[in-house]
Motif scaffolding. Structure first.
Motif, PDB file in Angstrom:
ATOM      1  N   ILE A 280      19.567   1.396  17.357  1.00 18.02           N
ATOM      2  CA  ILE A 280      20.813   2.022  18.048  1.00 18.02           C
ATOM      3  C   ILE A 280      20.766   1.923  19.112  1.00 18.02           C
ATOM      4  N   ASN A 281      21.732   1.004  19.611  1.00 13.33           N
ATOM      5  CA  ASN A 281      21.832   0.615  21.134  1.00 13.33           C
ATOM      6  C   ASN A 281      23.377   0.499  21.386  1.00 13.33           C
ATOM      7  N   TYR A 282      23.850   1.246  22.248  1.00 12.20           N
ATOM      8  CA  TYR A 282      25.326   1.357  22.420  1.00 12.20           C
ATOM      9  C   TYR A 282      25.343   1.497  23.822  1.00 12.20           C
ATOM     10  N   GLY A 283      26.673   0.931  24.452  1.00 12.33           N
ATOM     11  CA  GLY A 283      26.941   1.147  26.052  1.00 12.33           C
ATOM     12  C   GLY A 283      27.487  -0.396  26.581  1.00 12.33           C
ATOM     13  N   ASP A 284      27.422  -0.684  27.519  1.00  7.88           N
ATOM     14  CA  ASP A 284      28.113  -1.873  28.266  1.00  7.88           C
ATOM     15  C   ASP A 284      26.947  -2.517  29.274  1.00  7.88           C
ATOM     16  N   LYS A 285      27.478  -3.195  30.311  1.00  8.49           N
ATOM     17  CA  LYS A 285      26.404  -3.832  31.106  1.00  8.49           C
ATOM     18  C   LYS A 285      25.981  -2.968  32.149  1.00  8.49           C
TER      19      LYS A 285
ATOM     20  N   ILE B 215      24.551   8.582   5.681  1.00  9.47           N
ATOM     21  CA  ILE B 215      24.494   7.670   6.886  1.00  9.47           C
ATOM     22  C   ILE B 215      25.077   6.535   6.680  1.00  9.47           C
ATOM     23  N   ASP B 216      25.977   6.124   7.675  1.00 10.16           N
ATOM     24  CA  ASP B 216      26.623   4.688   7.773  1.00 10.16           C
ATOM     25  C   ASP B 216      26.057   4.054   8.983  1.00 10.16           C
ATOM     26  N   TYR B 217      25.197   2.877   8.518  1.00 11.70           N
ATOM     27  CA  TYR B 217      24.557   2.074   9.674  1.00 11.70           C
ATOM     28  C   TYR B 217      25.381   0.586   9.640  1.00 11.70           C
ATOM     29  N   ASP B 218      26.745   0.344   9.674  1.00 12.03           N
ATOM     30  CA  ASP B 218      27.276  -0.792   9.475  1.00 12.03           C
ATOM     31  C   ASP B 218      27.698  -0.912  10.871  1.00 12.03           C
ATOM     32  N   HIS B 219      26.909  -1.661  11.945  1.00 11.82           N
ATOM     33  CA  HIS B 219      27.205  -1.632  13.370  1.00 11.82           C
ATOM     34  C   HIS B 219      27.800  -0.384  13.924  1.00 11.82           C
TER      35      HIS B 219
ATOM     36  N   ILE C 241       0.905  -1.250  -0.111  1.00 12.34           N
ATOM     37  CA  ILE C 241       0.035  -0.053  -0.039  1.00 12.34           C
ATOM     38  C   ILE C 241       0.903   1.193   0.056  1.00 12.34           C
ATOM     39  N   GLY C 242       1.831   1.239   1.031  1.00 13.41           N
ATOM     40  CA  GLY C 242       2.765   2.584   0.945  1.00 13.41           C
ATOM     41  C   GLY C 242       4.053   2.226   0.226  1.00 13.41           C
ATOM     42  N   SER C 243       5.040   3.200   0.541  1.00 13.61           N
ATOM     43  CA  SER C 243       6.243   3.100  -0.058  1.00 13.61           C
ATOM     44  C   SER C 243       7.451   3.044   0.875  1.00 13.61           C
ATOM     45  N   ALA C 244       7.499   1.903   1.887  1.00 12.65           N
ATOM     46  CA  ALA C 244       8.507   1.919   2.860  1.00 12.65           C
ATOM     47  C   ALA C 244       9.546   0.634   2.503  1.00 12.65           C
ATOM     48  N   THR C 245      10.668   0.627   2.673  1.00 15.29           N
ATOM     49  CA  THR C 245      11.504  -0.521   2.678  1.00 15.29           C
ATOM     50  C   THR C 245      12.184  -0.334   3.995  1.00 15.29           C
ATOM     51  N   ILE C 246      12.493  -1.584   4.440  1.00 13.70           N
ATOM     52  CA  ILE C 246      13.123  -2.033   5.888  1.00 13.70           C
ATOM     53  C   ILE C 246      14.680  -2.735   5.449  1.00 13.70           C
ATOM     54  N   PHE C 247      15.734  -2.189   5.683  1.00 14.72           N
ATOM     55  CA  PHE C 247      17.091  -2.787   5.414  1.00 14.72           C
ATOM     56  C   PHE C 247      17.565  -3.360   6.729  1.00 14.72           C
ATOM     57  N   SER C 248      18.031  -4.599   6.795  1.00 10.16           N
ATOM     58  CA  SER C 248      18.834  -4.920   8.084  1.00 10.16           C
ATOM     59  C   SER C 248      19.901  -5.958   7.412  1.00 10.16           C
TER      60      SER C 248
ATOM     61  N   SER D  78      24.629  -3.874  17.606  1.00  7.67           N
ATOM     62  CA  SER D  78      24.177  -4.425  16.604  1.00  7.67           C
ATOM     63  C   SER D  78      23.936  -3.765  15.447  1.00  7.67           C
ATOM     64  N   ASN D  79      23.688  -4.396  14.321  1.00 10.44           N
ATOM     65  CA  ASN D  79      23.171  -3.531  13.343  1.00 10.44           C
ATOM     66  C   ASN D  79      22.051  -2.727  13.369  1.00 10.44           C
ATOM     67  N   PRO D  80      21.910  -1.411  13.299  1.00 12.09           N
ATOM     68  CA  PRO D  80      20.591  -0.772  13.101  1.00 12.09           C
ATOM     69  C   PRO D  80      19.627  -1.212  11.897  1.00 12.09           C
ATOM     70  N   VAL D  81      18.392  -0.970  12.285  1.00 13.98           N
ATOM     71  CA  VAL D  81      17.419  -1.252  11.113  1.00 13.98           C
ATOM     72  C   VAL D  81      16.868   0.111  10.604  1.00 13.98           C
ATOM     73  N   ILE D  82      16.775   0.093   9.219  1.00 17.01           N
ATOM     74  CA  ILE D  82      16.637   1.144   8.470  1.00 17.01           C
ATOM     75  C   ILE D  82      15.018   1.118   7.735  1.00 17.01           C
ATOM     76  N   VAL D  83      14.124   2.017   7.912  1.00 19.14           N
ATOM     77  CA  VAL D  83      12.984   2.092   7.269  1.00 19.14           C
ATOM     78  C   VAL D  83      12.991   3.514   6.205  1.00 19.14           C
ATOM     79  N   GLN D  84      13.008   3.086   5.088  1.00 18.52           N
ATOM     80  CA  GLN D  84      13.108   4.142   3.940  1.00 18.52           C
ATOM     81  C   GLN D  84      11.658   4.621   3.305  1.00 18.52           C
ATOM     82  N   ARG D  85      11.230   5.754   3.490  1.00 21.84           N
ATOM     83  CA  ARG D  85      10.119   6.320   2.549  1.00 21.84           C
ATOM     84  C   ARG D  85      10.689   7.286   1.763  1.00 21.84           C
ATOM     85  N   ALA D  86       9.797   7.634   0.929  1.00 17.41           N
ATOM     86  CA  ALA D  86      10.217   8.675  -0.195  1.00 17.41           C
ATOM     87  C   ALA D  86      10.619   9.911   0.427  1.00 17.41           C
ATOM     88  N   ASP D  87      10.262  10.241   1.600  1.00 18.09           N
ATOM     89  CA  ASP D  87      10.375  11.637   1.817  1.00 18.09           C
ATOM     90  C   ASP D  87      11.151  11.586   3.549  1.00 18.09           C
TER      91      ASP D  87
END
Length: 840
Positions: free
Chosen positions: A108-113, A49-53, A21-28, A92-101
């Motif tokens: 986007i999780n970072y840190g330690d115990k 944008i760089d989203y490699d780890h 129906i829409g125009s979104a794409t998820i990348f992981s 871990s690798n972030p997940v991208i959802v892309q739309r037209a605009d």
């Protein structure tokens, strides 16, 4: 909403969202060799944008110029104790959802115990800008040493010349003359600019419910690092115990103190917008003078006394102690030359802050604020950093506060704001007016004699005492300015009181020293002060005293003006000085601190450029060629050294002092105000030029009360126009143009002489304007079906006048009992000549 299909592979996990129906794409992705970068662009701005780890912006392009190009270009970070966490290293690798605009990055999780920071980034593009929304939460509440949402590393410290702040201040990267220089401020907007590339980048921060601070750092590898921090409470300078308020530090980056952050979710949005530097800050066409230098001085030096959003003064934020002198009457006047609405609006907030924290209950205005208390009189300071100076009770802070409020009101026309300042200004004036114990109109200082070795004004290690012409001249200026405002606010009684005091002050000021005044018949100048024992001091042609007497209208004796100005100019030529010194000859022994002798030394004869606007104004009325000459000499000095000093020595005319004063720009402000004649007033733009023939052809762009005006100065006349109306005259006049409504003010008159209501663009040329006849020609864009409405004011009441168009009488009509004449006229020719004159 979307149907999902899941594929399981032996080497990777791939999720693909097929838009039904829409125009979104998820990348992981973690497929070897595949790019994990994506670009979003809008107008003349592009982000990669760089989203490699990680989650980072590795490229920022502004109008074709790459200003960020590194793996750590833009990212978010948090420092707790000695540990720094950042989005450059995600779990871990972030997940991208892309739309037209838009583009959304989750996971986007970072840190330690001990601590995990979770973020979601959303990029939204429009035709004009890109928005970057950052949502952040912590796994627990934490005390944070440093935090950035985000850090932006521009490629080079010289990528931008500076960044104008949302309140009108300036982070000027020329002053970041060492690695790890850091400057912190409280603002939500930053305008990065480069006059050479003509590129500009506005970054605005929206953080609901949060306080926003920014810092700028020159890194060890000579990049410019820009960091944004949002917190529940206002960020404080590191080590702030009430005695350290530094905004600029060297050798380190931690300008802000640690702060507590709850585990709550926070959101802030950055908007990136490209602008053309010349379009936003350009000043027009300069003839006969170096316009590039004029723009540079007003665009940089004039701003640097703004230390932070609530701290405006004349001394640079770059100094070790960062003082602000509230006893400087020209801080609002700087805004006339800066001509940035952000500066004016920011200064309103600053003066409100001073009203609430820098004025004692009895009305005494603290004269200074600084990063530390080292310059303070023992015990004479408050928790907000305001203090009495160690050199003496500097009384000029009281009138100067009022002068700055008054002049800022003219620049903004904000009557509601000035009403909020009324009680404070009255209190400040009333406090100092009570110091006229002998009722001669001259207020007295806290000391009676130079032998007490305490100062009382801006020249703070000269021992001016008792009746001080320097302070009284400033007081006269404040009284005249504020009395006019009291009239507008409907307080006629106070207005008359201040006017009467000013008149008495002026009379006493002008009396000879032998008769209780300040005029020295022998030295042909106004003296600096009189001790209580009636001895006269400062007979050495103290230039600020004499320039103020002339420029503020205290001295209206043309022969005295000529004596003062001719004598100063003769000595200037004799010594070949590029600027006026504080005093033309030496103070007498014992009149100042010992190390200022022998003459010339520091305040005893050196060149302080902060008094340039007064000097230019004094000469512009008398001989504008001399005024223009010294403006050019200051610009010539700027081309040599950038005016990057506190003062200049008398003998070598070399730069001295480790401070750069914003007042070094005031000669150029004087060029605008006194030579070009630009005088914004609360209800009109008043133009009163004193130009020389070499300046003919100048065309200036000027911001006035939310309008962009064009001012033309030529041999045939002067003109002011906005997008709809234009007024041309051969003499001084006032202009006000709003939607469909044009007002012309004859001369310096505060009441509109002619008002026209029309829905068509209109140009009027004033030809003749006197008590007998009012004549003007007008040019319209087209003939009108609907009649134009005219109101001609300040005529003789209840008098018959003849109205003529193109020399033909069209009607006779009578003025009302207030001297107003109302006319309706339909334009039948594009250019017409109209006249209103008495029926003789």
């Amino acid at each position: 909403m979307f149907a999902k299909r899941i594929y399981t592979l032996s080497v990777c996990f791939l999720v693909v969202l097929l838009p039904l129906i829409g125009s979104a794409t998820i990348f992981s992705q973690n497929i070897p060799g595949e790019s994990r970068q994506i670009t979003i662009s809008s107008a003349k701005t592009a982000l990669t944008i760089d989203y490699d780890h990680k989650a980072a912006v590795t490229s920022l392009i502004i109008n074709g110029q790459k200003v960020v190009s590194s793996t750590d270009g833009m990212f978010t970070s948090v420092k707790v104790g000695s540990i720094t966490y950042s989005s450059l290293h995600t779990k871990s690798n972030p997940v991208i959802v892309q739309r037209a605009d838009s583009l959304k990055i989750t996971g986007i999780n970072y840190g330690d115990k001990q601590l995990t920071i979770s973020e979601t980034w959303t990029f939204i593009k429009t035709s004009k800008f890109i928005k970057w929304k950052i949502e952040r939460s912590f796994s627990k509440a934490v005390n944070i040493d440093e935090a950035a949402m985000p850090v932006i590393n521009f490629d080079n410290i010289n990528t931008w010349e500076g960044a104008y702040q949302g309140y009108g201040g300036l982070a000027w990267f020329y002053l970041f003359n060492e690695k790890l220089c850091t400057y912190g401020v409280h603002t939500r907007a930053s305008n990065f600019w480069n006059s050479k590339t003509n590129n500009g980048l506005n970054i605005t921060v929206d953080a609901p419910g949060e306080q926003v601070a920014m810092k700028y750092t020159r890194t060890n590898d000579d990049r410019l690092q820009y960091s944004v921090t949002a917190s529940k409470q206002e960020m404080l300078p590191r080590g702030d115990t009430g005695t350290n308020r530094r905004r600029f530090i060297r050798g380190r980056t931690n300008v802000w103190a640690p702060f507590f952050e709850p585990a709550d979710k926070t959101t802030q949005t950055l908007t990136f917008t490209y602008f053309e530097y010349d379009e936003k800050y350009g000043r027009g066409k300069f003839t006969g003078i170096n316009g590039e230098q004029v723009s540079a001085v007003l665009g940089t030096i004039a701003h640097i006394g703004v230390i932070d959003s609530l701290h405006y003064g004349g001394n640079s934020w770059h100094t070790p102690y960062g003082p602000i002198c509230l006893h400087e009457q020209y801080i609002a006047q700087l805004g006339l030359g800066i001509n940035d609405p952000a500066y004016l609006n920011g200064y309103k907030s600053c003066l409100d802050f001073y009203r609430d924290y820098a004025i004692k209950p009895d009305g005494r205005v603290y004269p200074r604020w600084a990063y530390t208390n080292e310059d303070a009189m023992p015990g004479q300071f408050n928790k907000d950093g305001f203090y009495e100076a160690q050199w003496g009770i500097l009384l000029d802070s009281n009138p100067d506060y009022v002068s700055n409020v008054s002049e800022l009101y003219d620049l903004t026309g904000d009557k509601k704001w000035v009403k909020g300042q009324q009680l404070a200004c009255e209190k400040a004036l009333d406090w100092i007016l009570k110091r006229d114990s002998n009722h001669n109109g001259l207020v007295e200082m806290m000391t009676d004699s130079k032998d007490q070795k305490r100062s009382s004004d801006w020249i703070d290690i000269i021992w001016a005492s008792y009746e001080n012409a320097f302070v009284n001249a400033k007081l006269y200026h404040a009284l005249i300015k504020w009395a006019a405002i009291e009239h507008q606010l409907g307080n006629t009684g106070k207005a008359l009181y201040y006017e009467e005091f000013a008149a008495k002050l002026k009379t006493s000021f002008n009396k000879p020293t032998t008769d209780g005044g300040f005029w020295d018949d022998e030295k042909k100048c106004y003296v600096h002060w009189r001790d209580k024992d009636n001895t006269i001091h400062g007979r050495n042609m103290v230039t600020p005293v004499n320039f103020m007497a002339i420029a503020y209208g205290i001295c209206d004796d043309s022969s005295r003006k000529k004596l003062i100005l001719d004598n100063i100019e003769a000595q200037m030529q004799q010594e070949n000085l590029f600027f006026w010194p504080l005093a033309m000859t030496s103070y007498a022994a014992g009149e100042g601190k010992e190390w200022q002798f022998p003459f010339p030394q520091y305040e005893n004869g050196d060149l302080f450029l902060s008094w340039g606007a007064l000097g230019v104004k004094a000469y512009a009325d008398y001989n504008p060629a001399i005024a223009v000459k010294y403006v050019k000499k200051v610009l010539e000095q700027y081309s040599k050294d950038g005016l990057a000093f506190q003062r200049y020595g008398r003998l070598k005319q070399d730069g001295l002092g480790d401070d750069i004063l914003s007042g070094n720009s005031l000669s150029i402000v004087g060029l605008y105000q006194a030579i070009y004649g630009i005088n914004p007033l609360y209800n009109r733009f008043y133009l009163e030029p004193h130009i020389t023939s070499e300046l003919y052809g100048t065309e200036l762009r000027y911001n006035f009360h939310n309008q962009r005006l064009t001012i033309n100065l030529d041999s045939s006349g002067y003109a002011v126009s906005n997008h709809f109306f234009k007024v041309i005259s051969t003499k001084n006049f006032g202009f006000a143009g709003s939607k469909n409504h044009l007002s012309y003010f004859d001369g310096s008159n505060a009441i509109a002489s002619l008002q026209i209501i029309t829905d068509k663009p209109l140009t009027i040329v004033v030809k003749n304007w006197n008590n007998e006849q009012r004549e003007w020609s007008q040019t319209a864009s087209k003939v009108s079906i609907k009649p134009l409405s005219y109101k001609i004011s300040q005529l003789k009441p209840n008098t018959v006048y003849i109205v003529s168009v193109n020399g033909k009488t069209v009607q006779k009509t009578k003025s009302d009992d207030k001297g107003n004449l109302l006319i309706n006229h339909r334009i039948s020719e594009l250019t017409e000549s109209l006249s209103v004159h008495l029926d003789n």
